[in-house]
Design a protein around this motif. Structure first.
Motif, PDB file in Angstrom:
ATOM      1  N   TYR A 113       0.819  -1.213   0.000  1.00 44.12           N
ATOM      2  CA  TYR A 113       0.000   0.000   0.000  1.00 44.12           C
ATOM      3  C   TYR A 113       0.851   1.261   0.000  1.00 44.12           C
ATOM      4  O   TYR A 113       1.954   1.281   0.548  1.00 44.12           O
ATOM      5  N   ASP A 114       0.281   2.314  -0.603  1.00 38.36           N
ATOM      6  CA  ASP A 114       0.944   3.624  -0.628  1.00 38.36           C
ATOM      7  C   ASP A 114       0.608   4.429   0.624  1.00 38.36           C
ATOM      8  O   ASP A 114       1.371   5.306   1.030  1.00 38.36           O
ATOM      9  N   GLY A 115      -0.548   4.156   1.216  1.00 36.86           N
ATOM     10  CA  GLY A 115      -0.974   4.835   2.431  1.00 36.86           C
ATOM     11  C   GLY A 115      -1.671   3.866   3.361  1.00 36.86           C
ATOM     12  O   GLY A 115      -2.367   2.949   2.893  1.00 36.86           O
ATOM     13  N   ILE A 116      -1.475   4.038   4.665  1.00 34.85           N
ATOM     14  CA  ILE A 116      -2.074   3.165   5.670  1.00 34.85           C
ATOM     15  C   ILE A 116      -2.702   4.049   6.744  1.00 34.85           C
ATOM     16  O   ILE A 116      -2.011   4.829   7.395  1.00 34.85           O
ATOM     17  N   ILE A 117      -4.010   3.922   6.905  1.00 35.22           N
ATOM     18  CA  ILE A 117      -4.752   4.717   7.885  1.00 35.22           C
ATOM     19  C   ILE A 117      -5.183   3.767   8.992  1.00 35.22           C
ATOM     20  O   ILE A 117      -5.922   2.811   8.745  1.00 35.22           O
ATOM     21  N   VAL A 118      -4.714   4.016  10.203  1.00 29.68           N
ATOM     22  CA  VAL A 118      -4.822   3.050  11.301  1.00 29.68           C
ATOM     23  C   VAL A 118      -5.809   3.541  12.358  1.00 29.68           C
ATOM     24  O   VAL A 118      -5.691   4.670  12.855  1.00 29.68           O
ATOM     25  N   GLY A 119      -6.749   2.659  12.720  1.00 29.26           N
ATOM     26  CA  GLY A 119      -7.744   3.025  13.718  1.00 29.26           C
ATOM     27  C   GLY A 119      -7.846   2.027  14.846  1.00 29.26           C
ATOM     28  O   GLY A 119      -7.829   0.810  14.625  1.00 29.26           O
ATOM     29  N   SER A 120      -7.965   2.540  16.060  1.00 22.89           N
ATOM     30  CA  SER A 120      -8.110   1.700  17.248  1.00 22.89           C
ATOM     31  C   SER A 120      -8.914   2.459  18.288  1.00 22.89           C
ATOM     32  O   SER A 120      -8.739   3.671  18.444  1.00 22.89           O
ATOM     33  N   PRO A 121      -9.762   1.760  19.046  1.00 24.68           N
ATOM     34  CA  PRO A 121     -10.382   2.418  20.200  1.00 24.68           C
ATOM     35  C   PRO A 121      -9.316   2.687  21.257  1.00 24.68           C
ATOM     36  O   PRO A 121      -8.254   2.078  21.246  1.00 24.68           O
ATOM     37  N   THR A 122      -9.612   3.602  22.135  1.00 24.08           N
ATOM     38  CA  THR A 122      -8.665   3.885  23.212  1.00 24.08           C
ATOM     39  C   THR A 122      -8.768   2.826  24.307  1.00 24.08           C
ATOM     40  O   THR A 122      -9.842   2.289  24.577  1.00 24.08           O
ATOM     41  N   ARG A 123      -7.630   2.520  24.890  1.00 23.35           N
ATOM     42  CA  ARG A 123      -7.580   1.679  26.077  1.00 23.35           C
ATOM     43  C   ARG A 123      -6.717   2.433  27.090  1.00 23.35           C
ATOM     44  O   ARG A 123      -5.503   2.428  26.994  1.00 23.35           O
ATOM     45  N   PHE A 124      -7.389   3.157  27.983  1.00 22.68           N
ATOM     46  CA  PHE A 124      -6.705   3.944  29.000  1.00 22.68           C
ATOM     47  C   PHE A 124      -5.720   4.938  28.367  1.00 22.68           C
ATOM     48  O   PHE A 124      -4.588   5.095  28.823  1.00 22.68           O
ATOM     49  N   HIS A 140     -13.071  13.535  26.794  1.00 16.60           N
ATOM     50  CA  HIS A 140     -11.705  13.690  27.290  1.00 16.60           C
ATOM     51  C   HIS A 140     -11.124  12.342  27.706  1.00 16.60           C
ATOM     52  O   HIS A 140     -10.329  12.251  28.625  1.00 16.60           O
ATOM     53  N   GLY A 141     -11.520  11.301  26.974  1.00 15.05           N
ATOM     54  CA  GLY A 141     -11.135   9.949  27.327  1.00 15.05           C
ATOM     55  C   GLY A 141      -9.864   9.447  26.679  1.00 15.05           C
ATOM     56  O   GLY A 141      -9.610   8.246  26.698  1.00 15.05           O
ATOM     57  N   GLY A 142      -9.084  10.347  26.090  1.00 11.97           N
ATOM     58  CA  GLY A 142      -7.790   9.931  25.552  1.00 11.97           C
ATOM     59  C   GLY A 142      -7.685   9.888  24.041  1.00 11.97           C
ATOM     60  O   GLY A 142      -6.812   9.207  23.508  1.00 11.97           O
ATOM     61  N   GLN A 143      -8.554  10.638  23.347  1.00 13.54           N
ATOM     62  CA  GLN A 143      -8.490  10.598  21.882  1.00 13.54           C
ATOM     63  C   GLN A 143      -7.114  10.984  21.354  1.00 13.54           C
ATOM     64  O   GLN A 143      -6.531  10.271  20.532  1.00 13.54           O
ATOM     65  N   GLU A 144      -6.589  12.098  21.812  1.00  9.56           N
ATOM     66  CA  GLU A 144      -5.324  12.573  21.257  1.00  9.56           C
ATOM     67  C   GLU A 144      -4.150  11.696  21.679  1.00  9.56           C
ATOM     68  O   GLU A 144      -3.253  11.408  20.870  1.00  9.56           O
ATOM     69  N   THR A 145      -4.147  11.215  22.920  1.00  9.81           N
ATOM     70  CA  THR A 145      -3.042  10.353  23.342  1.00  9.81           C
ATOM     71  C   THR A 145      -3.103   8.998  22.631  1.00  9.81           C
ATOM     72  O   THR A 145      -2.064   8.408  22.313  1.00  9.81           O
ATOM     73  N   THR A 146      -4.298   8.524  22.369  1.00  7.80           N
ATOM     74  CA  THR A 146      -4.429   7.278  21.608  1.00  7.80           C
ATOM     75  C   THR A 146      -3.891   7.472  20.195  1.00  7.80           C
ATOM     76  O   THR A 146      -3.169   6.618  19.667  1.00  7.80           O
ATOM     77  N   GLN A 147      -4.222   8.610  19.602  1.00  7.17           N
ATOM     78  CA  GLN A 147      -3.719   8.862  18.248  1.00  7.17           C
ATOM     79  C   GLN A 147      -2.197   9.010  18.244  1.00  7.17           C
ATOM     80  O   GLN A 147      -1.529   8.504  17.343  1.00  7.17           O
ATOM     81  N   TYR A 148      -1.651   9.657  19.257  1.00  2.00           N
ATOM     82  CA  TYR A 148      -0.186   9.722  19.365  1.00  2.00           C
ATOM     83  C   TYR A 148       0.407   8.318  19.447  1.00  2.00           C
ATOM     84  O   TYR A 148       1.452   8.035  18.851  1.00  2.00           O
ATOM     85  N   SER A 149      -0.237   7.432  20.196  1.00  2.00           N
ATOM     86  CA  SER A 149       0.316   6.087  20.348  1.00  2.00           C
ATOM     87  C   SER A 149       0.229   5.296  19.047  1.00  2.00           C
ATOM     88  O   SER A 149       1.061   4.424  18.793  1.00  2.00           O
ATOM     89  N   ILE A 150      -0.761   5.587  18.231  1.00  2.00           N
ATOM     90  CA  ILE A 150      -0.833   4.989  16.891  1.00  2.00           C
ATOM     91  C   ILE A 150       0.246   5.596  16.003  1.00  2.00           C
ATOM     92  O   ILE A 150       1.015   4.885  15.344  1.00  2.00           O
ATOM     93  N   LEU A 151       0.307   6.920  15.990  1.00  2.00           N
ATOM     94  CA  LEU A 151       1.232   7.612  15.084  1.00  2.00           C
ATOM     95  C   LEU A 151       2.692   7.329  15.401  1.00  2.00           C
ATOM     96  O   LEU A 151       3.531   7.326  14.487  1.00  2.00           O
TER      97      LEU A 151
END
Length: 198
Positions: free
Chosen positions: A69-80, A118-129
């Motif tokens: 793939y040329d691009g990979i878009i990754v999604g996950s629910p937050t876990r803490f 405020h359940g961790g959206q941005e920190t979860t995305q940081y952990s993916i990125l």
């Protein structure tokens, strides 16, 4: 044609809904899109007792196929405040790709779902990125060209780090604004990947 993978893990369907919206946006931008999921690591009886979604309509993706793939878009629910163990386990198996630099220069992005605003959206995305950055990928966020994420009248997701939604106790479905943000992100990744592979 640019090839995009929308790779997700979803326990209750919220992340899957975003994945489908993101894929739609990427297709509208002219990309060939695959939606895939990572393997479930929770025992089947526990997943069933917890009411987890099977997500059977999308195939399980093996890590070696990421190179296609040329691009990979990754999604996950937050876990803490971080990505789920299922998604983390998947990326933990990509060491061989990392050693070869197989994903360097590919385009990456993130999306998530949390139980509260405020359940961790941005920190979860940081952990993916962080996984994508270690692989040398070029990161695309949900820029403020998508103004819906600035809505303060309703409960909506979205941040500069990617598309997102708020699931509440699980009974909320993604807001139309969240799905629009997903489509915007998918299209932006597709256009960016097309430019970088031209």
């Amino acid at each position: 044609m640019t090839k995009i993978l929308v790779l997700y893990y979803s326990s209750y369907g919220h992340v899957q809904s975003l994945a489908e919206a993101i894929a739609g946006g990427a297709r509208e931008a002219g990309a060939e899109v695959t939606i895939g999921r990572v393997p479930e690591t929770v025992p089947a009886d526990v997943a069933e007792a917890s009411g987890f979604s099977a997500n059977d309509e999308h195939p399980v993706i093996e890590s070696d196929s990421l190179v296609d793939y040329d691009g990979i878009i990754v999604g996950s629910p937050t876990r803490f405040g971080r990505l789920s163990s299922q998604m983390a386990s998947f990326w933990d198996r990509t060491g061989g790709l990392w050693m070869k630099g197989a994903l360097v220069g590919k385009v990456g992005a993130s999306f998530t779902s949390t139980g509260s605003q405020h359940g961790g959206q941005e920190t979860t995305q940081y952990s993916i990125l962080s996984n994508l950055l270690h692989h040398g990928m070029t990161i695309v966020g949900l820029d403020y060209g998508f103004a819906g994420q600035m809505n303060s009248e309703e409960i909506v997701g979205g941040s500069p780090y990617g598309a997102s939604t708020v699931a509440g106790d699980g009974s909320r479905t993604p807001h139309d604004i969240d799905l629009d943000g997903g489509r915007y992100l998918g299209a932006k990744v597709a256009r960016t990947a097309a430019k970088l592979t031209a």
